[in-house]
Design a protein around this motif. Sequence first.
Motif, short mmCIF file in Angstrom:
data_model
loop_
_atom_site.label_atom_id
_atom_site.label_comp_id
_atom_site.label_asym_id
_atom_site.label_seq_id
_atom_site.Cartn_x
_atom_site.Cartn_y
_atom_site.Cartn_z
N VAL A 146 37.50 53.15 43.11
CA VAL A 146 35.96 52.74 43.73
C VAL A 146 35.29 51.63 43.56
O VAL A 146 34.88 51.57 42.20
CB VAL A 146 35.22 54.01 43.77
CG1 VAL A 146 33.58 53.94 43.75
CG2 VAL A 146 35.57 55.13 43.86
N GLY A 147 34.54 50.84 43.88
CA GLY A 147 34.24 49.52 43.58
C GLY A 147 34.29 48.12 44.55
O GLY A 147 34.06 48.37 45.42
N ASP A 148 33.35 47.32 43.82
CA ASP A 148 32.96 46.18 44.47
C ASP A 148 33.37 45.62 44.56
O ASP A 148 32.93 44.64 43.37
CB ASP A 148 31.04 46.39 44.61
CG ASP A 148 30.41 44.74 45.48
OD1 ASP A 148 31.53 44.11 46.25
OD2 ASP A 148 29.61 44.89 45.30
N PHE A 149 34.05 44.59 44.76
CA PHE A 149 35.56 42.91 44.84
C PHE A 149 34.15 42.17 44.28
O PHE A 149 34.66 40.79 44.12
CB PHE A 149 36.35 43.14 46.06
CG PHE A 149 35.84 42.81 47.39
CD1 PHE A 149 34.52 41.97 48.00
CD2 PHE A 149 35.62 43.80 48.25
CE1 PHE A 149 34.00 41.75 48.87
CE2 PHE A 149 35.24 44.12 49.31
CZ PHE A 149 34.87 42.85 49.74
N VAL A 193 41.58 40.24 48.78
CA VAL A 193 39.96 39.42 48.59
C VAL A 193 41.01 37.96 48.31
O VAL A 193 41.96 38.16 47.47
CB VAL A 193 39.29 39.66 47.96
CG1 VAL A 193 38.19 38.81 47.74
CG2 VAL A 193 38.00 40.81 48.24
N ASP A 194 40.93 36.57 48.76
CA ASP A 194 41.74 35.90 48.27
C ASP A 194 40.36 35.17 47.46
O ASP A 194 39.28 35.55 47.27
CB ASP A 194 41.82 34.72 49.31
CG ASP A 194 40.95 34.32 50.15
OD1 ASP A 194 39.70 34.17 49.81
OD2 ASP A 194 40.93 34.03 51.21
N ARG A 195 41.23 34.01 46.53
CA ARG A 195 40.67 33.53 45.78
C ARG A 195 38.71 32.48 46.64
O ARG A 195 38.15 32.61 45.45
CB ARG A 195 41.43 32.01 45.67
CG ARG A 195 42.58 32.73 44.69
CD ARG A 195 43.11 31.17 43.78
NE ARG A 195 44.62 32.08 43.40
CZ ARG A 195 45.21 30.47 43.18
NH1 ARG A 195 45.25 29.88 43.53
NH2 ARG A 195 46.06 31.67 42.23
N THR A 196 39.00 32.39 47.62
CA THR A 196 37.54 32.19 48.02
C THR A 196 36.55 33.28 48.68
O THR A 196 35.37 32.59 48.23
CB THR A 196 37.52 30.58 48.94
OG1 THR A 196 38.46 31.82 50.36
CG2 THR A 196 38.97 29.92 48.97
N GLY A 197 37.13 34.18 47.83
CA GLY A 197 35.91 35.36 48.68
C GLY A 197 36.69 35.93 50.24
O GLY A 197 34.99 36.71 50.32
N ASP A 254 42.19 41.23 38.78
CA ASP A 254 41.19 42.93 39.26
C ASP A 254 42.50 43.36 40.72
O ASP A 254 43.24 42.43 40.77
CB ASP A 254 39.92 42.56 39.92
CG ASP A 254 39.56 41.89 41.41
OD1 ASP A 254 40.25 41.64 42.72
OD2 ASP A 254 39.24 40.72 41.31
N ILE A 255 42.31 44.27 41.56
CA ILE A 255 42.85 44.66 42.31
C ILE A 255 41.65 44.47 43.49
O ILE A 255 43.66 44.63 44.56
CB ILE A 255 42.68 46.49 42.25
CG1 ILE A 255 44.00 47.31 43.02
CG2 ILE A 255 41.70 47.33 42.63
CD1 ILE A 255 45.27 47.25 41.71
N PHE A 256 41.58 44.37 43.89
CA PHE A 256 41.18 43.75 45.09
C PHE A 256 42.13 42.31 45.47
O PHE A 256 42.81 42.52 46.74
CB PHE A 256 40.06 43.24 45.70
CG PHE A 256 38.91 45.07 45.09
CD1 PHE A 256 38.56 45.56 46.06
CD2 PHE A 256 38.39 44.65 44.27
CE1 PHE A 256 37.91 46.69 45.93
CE2 PHE A 256 37.60 45.78 43.74
CZ PHE A 256 37.51 46.81 44.97
N SER A 257 42.02 41.31 44.53
CA SER A 257 43.31 40.37 44.59
C SER A 257 44.30 40.64 44.65
O SER A 257 45.29 40.52 45.10
CB SER A 257 42.73 39.52 43.41
OG SER A 257 41.52 38.75 43.60
#
Length: 176
Positions: free
Chosen positions: A71-74, A99-103, A91-94
């Motif tokens: 649970v979280g917000d990237f 999510v990529d480096r640009t968001g 982070d786990i999202f990356s």
Amino acid sequence: RMLVHDEVRSYEKTLISGARIVGTTLAMSLMSPLFRNDCNWDAVIIDEVSMASLPYVFCLSAIARKRVILVGDFRQLAPICKSGRVELSTDIFSFLKIVDRTGTVSASPLMTTLNVQYRMHPEIADCVKPLYDEYRTFPGIIDDREKLAAFSPFENHAVSLIDCHGFVNYCEVSPI
């Protein structure tokens, strides 16, 4: 002194072994001897996962028998890492390429967006909505939030911006 410490540890171990739900910090879950042996839960839920470094996420995921819920917000803070090692600051999202480096966010079957929020007064939510414009969020019903916003000094305003420019930035304490 050690006798009391040992008694407390024994009591904690008994509580944890019989508990249906255990809440702890990431660091405690990996460093405390209470969690080293016989920890094998049906589910592990990691909150604020954007700040969790990958080793924490993987180690905790390994003790789940059935499922892991992250649970979280990237868009929140990434893991804090002074060493500069990529595997500790990612982070786990990356890592999962959500999510990529640009968001830029990629659609992923691993992610579900929660579109009802209960924490914020609508005025507060409106302040941050531009950051999340691709996601529609709907306020949940909280009966008490209007009561909370009614408190002074800014009655009936959930958000109050105060210009503190020119204020002195120290606190003066008078001796008793």
